[in-house]
Motif scaffolding. Sequence first.
Motif, PDB file in Angstrom:
ATOM      1  N   MET A 279      -6.428   9.146   6.123  1.00 16.92           N
ATOM      2  CA  MET A 279      -5.890   7.873   6.604  1.00 16.92           C
ATOM      3  C   MET A 279      -6.676   6.680   6.056  1.00 16.92           C
ATOM      4  O   MET A 279      -6.092   5.677   5.643  1.00 16.92           O
ATOM      5  CB  MET A 279      -5.935   7.841   8.139  1.00 16.92           C
ATOM      6  CG  MET A 279      -5.036   8.868   8.810  1.00 16.92           C
ATOM      7  SD  MET A 279      -3.298   8.621   8.399  1.00 16.92           S
ATOM      8  CE  MET A 279      -3.085   9.829   7.091  1.00 16.92           C
ATOM      9  N   VAL A 280      -8.000   6.792   6.052  1.00 20.90           N
ATOM     10  CA  VAL A 280      -8.820   5.704   5.507  1.00 20.90           C
ATOM     11  C   VAL A 280      -8.502   5.495   4.024  1.00 20.90           C
ATOM     12  O   VAL A 280      -8.396   4.354   3.549  1.00 20.90           O
ATOM     13  CB  VAL A 280     -10.316   6.015   5.703  1.00 20.90           C
ATOM     14  CG1 VAL A 280     -11.181   5.001   4.954  1.00 20.90           C
ATOM     15  CG2 VAL A 280     -10.673   5.997   7.180  1.00 20.90           C
ATOM     16  N   GLY A 281      -8.320   6.590   3.290  1.00 17.24           N
ATOM     17  CA  GLY A 281      -7.999   6.472   1.871  1.00 17.24           C
ATOM     18  C   GLY A 281      -6.669   5.786   1.626  1.00 17.24           C
ATOM     19  O   GLY A 281      -6.560   4.898   0.774  1.00 17.24           O
ATOM     20  N   ILE A 282      -5.640   6.173   2.394  1.00 16.19           N
ATOM     21  CA  ILE A 282      -4.309   5.585   2.198  1.00 16.19           C
ATOM     22  C   ILE A 282      -4.323   4.093   2.508  1.00 16.19           C
ATOM     23  O   ILE A 282      -3.839   3.267   1.727  1.00 16.19           O
ATOM     24  CB  ILE A 282      -3.276   6.318   3.071  1.00 16.19           C
ATOM     25  CG1 ILE A 282      -3.049   7.740   2.536  1.00 16.19           C
ATOM     26  CG2 ILE A 282      -1.955   5.553   3.114  1.00 16.19           C
ATOM     27  CD1 ILE A 282      -2.176   8.587   3.410  1.00 16.19           C
ATOM     28  N   TYR A 283      -4.906   3.717   3.628  1.00 16.67           N
ATOM     29  CA  TYR A 283      -4.891   2.305   3.994  1.00 16.67           C
ATOM     30  C   TYR A 283      -5.873   1.485   3.176  1.00 16.67           C
ATOM     31  O   TYR A 283      -5.689   0.275   3.009  1.00 16.67           O
ATOM     32  CB  TYR A 283      -5.153   2.151   5.491  1.00 16.67           C
ATOM     33  CG  TYR A 283      -3.865   2.185   6.277  1.00 16.67           C
ATOM     34  CD1 TYR A 283      -3.108   1.040   6.449  1.00 16.67           C
ATOM     35  CD2 TYR A 283      -3.389   3.367   6.800  1.00 16.67           C
ATOM     36  CE1 TYR A 283      -1.915   1.069   7.135  1.00 16.67           C
ATOM     37  CE2 TYR A 283      -2.190   3.408   7.501  1.00 16.67           C
ATOM     38  CZ  TYR A 283      -1.459   2.251   7.668  1.00 16.67           C
ATOM     39  OH  TYR A 283      -0.278   2.286   8.340  1.00 16.67           O
ATOM     40  N   GLY A 284      -6.920   2.116   2.657  1.00 17.94           N
ATOM     41  CA  GLY A 284      -7.802   1.392   1.741  1.00 17.94           C
ATOM     42  C   GLY A 284      -7.061   0.979   0.477  1.00 17.94           C
ATOM     43  O   GLY A 284      -7.201  -0.149   0.001  1.00 17.94           O
ATOM     44  N   LEU A 285      -6.239   1.897  -0.053  1.00 13.83           N
ATOM     45  CA  LEU A 285      -5.452   1.574  -1.242  1.00 13.83           C
ATOM     46  C   LEU A 285      -4.377   0.534  -0.928  1.00 13.83           C
ATOM     47  O   LEU A 285      -4.102  -0.355  -1.739  1.00 13.83           O
ATOM     48  CB  LEU A 285      -4.817   2.846  -1.796  1.00 13.83           C
ATOM     49  CG  LEU A 285      -5.796   3.889  -2.358  1.00 13.83           C
ATOM     50  CD1 LEU A 285      -5.042   5.084  -2.900  1.00 13.83           C
ATOM     51  CD2 LEU A 285      -6.678   3.278  -3.443  1.00 13.83           C
ATOM     52  N   ILE A 286      -3.745   0.651   0.253  1.00 14.36           N
ATOM     53  CA  ILE A 286      -2.737  -0.350   0.636  1.00 14.36           C
ATOM     54  C   ILE A 286      -3.376  -1.737   0.709  1.00 14.36           C
ATOM     55  O   ILE A 286      -2.823  -2.727   0.213  1.00 14.36           O
ATOM     56  CB  ILE A 286      -2.088   0.030   1.980  1.00 14.36           C
ATOM     57  CG1 ILE A 286      -1.220   1.287   1.819  1.00 14.36           C
ATOM     58  CG2 ILE A 286      -1.239  -1.126   2.514  1.00 14.36           C
ATOM     59  CD1 ILE A 286      -0.631   1.781   3.120  1.00 14.36           C
ATOM     60  N   PHE A 287      -4.551  -1.824   1.320  1.00 15.62           N
ATOM     61  CA  PHE A 287      -5.236  -3.109   1.450  1.00 15.62           C
ATOM     62  C   PHE A 287      -5.600  -3.662   0.068  1.00 15.62           C
ATOM     63  O   PHE A 287      -5.505  -4.869  -0.161  1.00 15.62           O
ATOM     64  CB  PHE A 287      -6.490  -2.934   2.300  1.00 15.62           C
ATOM     65  CG  PHE A 287      -7.110  -4.225   2.739  1.00 15.62           C
ATOM     66  CD1 PHE A 287      -6.668  -4.871   3.879  1.00 15.62           C
ATOM     67  CD2 PHE A 287      -8.140  -4.807   2.012  1.00 15.62           C
ATOM     68  CE1 PHE A 287      -7.233  -6.066   4.282  1.00 15.62           C
ATOM     69  CE2 PHE A 287      -8.707  -6.000   2.403  1.00 15.62           C
ATOM     70  CZ  PHE A 287      -8.242  -6.630   3.546  1.00 15.62           C
TER      71      PHE A 287
END
Length: 467
Positions: A279-287
């Motif tokens: 989850m941290v990886g996915i939202y880090g890329l989205i941000f």
Amino acid sequence: MQTMKAALVAAIGVVALICCLLPSSAEENGRLALVVSIDGAIGPASASYVKEALAKASERRAEVVLLRLNTPGGLNSSMREIIADVLASPIPVVGYVAPSGAHAASAGTYILYATHIAVMAPGTNIGAATPVQIGGPLPGLPSGPADKGGKDKKDGDQPGESKDQPKDAMTAKATNDAVAFIRSLAELRNRNADWGEKAVREAATLSANAALEAHAIDLVARDQAELLRQLDGRVVEVAGGKTQRLVTKDAVVEAIDPGSISRFLAVITDPNVAFILLMVGIYGLIFEFMSPGAVAPGVVGAICLLIGLYALNLLPINYAGLALMLVGLVLLTIEAFNPTVVIGLGGIIAFVLGALMLFRGEAPGYHLSWWVIGITAAVFAGFALVVLGSLRRVGRAPALVGAQAMRGLPAEVLDWNGNEGHVFAHGERWQARGAETFKPGETAEVANVVDLTLLIRRAPTGEGGTS
């Protein structure tokens, strides 16, 4: 005086040499017993740990490896890796369920059956080796309470027909495979194959003394010292069909700690940790995509995503659950840009259902915590709705720097000649041009900025005027 110094130096050298040779002497004499401890659920980290320990035992020519077990079970793939390494080991492996109060359930029972010598401490137990599948009852257990009048009996059932037979095809395949596997291990080590089958089909368990009487194990020992005394002189058959007589009396016992790779795997293969990393990886890329140039979110996100995917690759995941989670994240992102409530609610539901379905197995220690699912869903729903929504609003807001930020600002005329002069705007003195004539002290409005020169015009009525 010099003679005394020389003697002292020589004595120190002799002592250091003896200290260096003691461990190697123990290894050369075959009196080294290495202890490998598995505490908790069996997974990729346990398999890596055992593989490294057996390789180290072979390099150091240990007399025996004591595989101490205290586990509720674990992943089938990791269990089979450990058993394959034990069967291929040139060093005898002694499975030891200890200390008192420990157990080797489920996958632990298979591993104990695979070891060259199986030992239990008093007050321990083994068994309950039934493979558990999602969506069905335990094989060998009744699927439901029987009706008092016998109404549950289907047409065609025979009075003596066993109700313990698994009715689901996949469950039957898994159970029969597990039975064949444990029977093959029992035959290889000359142990009770019938009880092994019972442990699989009926989830049977045995205490230490009962297991010894049933010939499911070879010895009962209170501690390692007693175990080494009992092992001394026993003959075992190792890989390649070679026989070896154990010499464990007064052996040097040394514990092998997990290596850095095994410790790393133990952390990331925890389903909750792998889930959070993903989850941290996915939202880090989205941000990062929302704010190009931030760098840190993209770097952290990429690292966490790769580690999370690596961990998921080692775990038995359900790809339908992973797809549902991704759909939920996409819907939450869409909700941030186009608020509809329905899309956001659907995203949360899809995310939670996908998280619940993410891991296929019901192995102890390898399931997601409800707290982790709930907190993660709440945090990331808030992130999508608040943070991404804020970024959307910032993107649509007027520019606060550059020429666009200057348009519409008031400009006080300092001097004017023809169609150009100087004005005071935004706290600075600027060159200015305009199609109209202005008087010093008059307030105009900035229409545009061209090459550090302000193009001004007369302010609309009510917003400007003369001083």
